[in-house]
Design an enzyme around this catalytic site. Structure first.
Site, PDB file in Angstrom:
ATOM      1  N   LYS A  82      21.146 -40.278  -9.606  1.00  0.00           N
ATOM      2  CA  LYS A  82      21.715 -39.146 -10.355  1.00  0.00           C
ATOM      3  C   LYS A  82      23.209 -39.345 -10.509  1.00  0.00           C
ATOM      4  O   LYS A  82      23.857 -40.068  -9.744  1.00  0.00           O
ATOM      5  CB  LYS A  82      21.416 -37.818  -9.660  1.00  0.00           C
ATOM      6  CG  LYS A  82      21.991 -37.661  -8.253  1.00  0.00           C
ATOM      7  CD  LYS A  82      23.452 -37.201  -8.205  1.00  0.00           C
ATOM      8  CE  LYS A  82      23.946 -37.069  -6.774  1.00  0.00           C
ATOM      9  NZ  LYS A  82      25.440 -36.982  -6.680  1.00  0.00           N
ATOM     10  N   ASP A 106      20.479 -33.101  -1.659  1.00  0.00           N
ATOM     11  CA  ASP A 106      20.167 -33.652  -2.981  1.00  0.00           C
ATOM     12  C   ASP A 106      18.673 -33.893  -3.194  1.00  0.00           C
ATOM     13  O   ASP A 106      18.247 -34.175  -4.319  1.00  0.00           O
ATOM     14  CB  ASP A 106      20.904 -34.983  -3.193  1.00  0.00           C
ATOM     15  CG  ASP A 106      22.397 -34.796  -3.393  1.00  0.00           C
ATOM     16  OD1 ASP A 106      22.824 -33.653  -3.668  1.00  0.00           O
ATOM     17  OD2 ASP A 106      23.136 -35.799  -3.279  1.00  0.00           O
TER      18      ASP A 106
END
Length: 276
Positions: A11, A137
């Site tokens: 990401k 995350d």
């Protein structure tokens, strides 16, 4: 089914602000995370041994209980109420200590892989719940796409994804400890907290407005990223920013040939670089 293979996508943070620190040490954030095509490949396979083992093509990555993938497997089995022997093999492509959520992506891939091997006993929401106790995350890495993430990262609101573009990732040899990065940020007493308008900009779809508004509160703490940013911008990137707590940088291009030129220059200068 005895074996499954899952892509563990990295990401980037199009916007990242730390809005507060809780008494338990966790930090409140306001960030827009965006999945990219750079990925590890995680294979989860049943074994005859009644234990969790990890193998990898990376010698730098721990393959014991310190690995997030191992912790996610343990947590999955705890919620399932039973366990069986597995081997987790990780083909590592995402740089470590880069701010790209490589470890979290691997952990999320293990959760998804085990869920498939067990005929999907858990929803994606439950996998997120399992994962958030291990890493902030991980819920995003389970869901993917583009998300406004708040709280400690577990409160997620879907966003429009980026318009068509080319993303170039680059990283030097030095990594950044996430724990140390947060400690350094906490020590800053005169920091101005910025508002996050990235979801609205993504909805409008103007790539130039999106790029001009990208922000990362950790970036001033990692001056080594400036050299990479300069190379990308001089090559034609609309903007370049550090991802997460660093030290990887992403540049957004609308011209693939310019991105290729930057890729070549970065590799010639010894940086890890990849186009997504």
């Amino acid at each position: 089914m005895k074996k499954t293979e899952v892509k563990a996508n990295a990401k980037i943070n199009l916007f990242l602000e730390i809005t507060g620190r809780r008494e338990n040490g966790y930090h409140d954030i306001s960030t827009v995370m965006h999945e990219i095509s750079l990925h590890d490949t995680v294979t989860v396979e049943r074994t005859e041994k009644d234990c969790i083992t990890i193998t990898s093509d990376s010698k730098a990555m721990p393959t014991d209980k310190r690995n997030i993938a191992y912790k996610c497997a343990e947590a999955f089995f705890e919620q399932l109420g039973s366990s069986f022997g597995i081997n987790i093999h990780i083909e590592k492509r995402i740089p470590m200590e880069a701010g790209l959520a490589g470890g979290s992506a691997d952990g999320a891939a293990v959760l998804k892989g085990l869920n498939e091997l067990c005929s999907f006993p858990f929803t994606e929401e439950k996998l997120c719940e399992i994962g958030k106790s291990i890493g902030a995350d991980i819920p995003f890495c389970v869901m993917g796409g583009a998300m406004l993430c708040e709280g400690i990262g577990e409160i997620m609101t879907p966003c429009q994804t980026l318009p068509e573009c080319v993303i170039l990732i680059a990283k030097g040899s030095a990594g950044v400890s996430t724990k140390q990065a947060y400690a350094n940020l906490d020590a800053m007493t005169d920091r101005i907290i910025r508002d996050n308008n990235m979801p609205d900009l993504l909805k409008n779809g103007d790539i130039h407005s999106i790029c001009s508004s990208m922000y990362n509160c950790f970036e001033p703490l990692v001056p080594s990223v400036e050299a990479i940013k300069d190379i990308m911008k001089k090559a034609g990137a609309l903007n370049a920013k550090m991802s997460g707590s660093g030290s990887a940088v992403f540049g957004i291009f609308t011209d693939s040939s310019k991105a290729q030129n930057a890729l070549k220059e970065l590799k010639e200068k010894g940086y890890f670089a990849a186009i997504c």
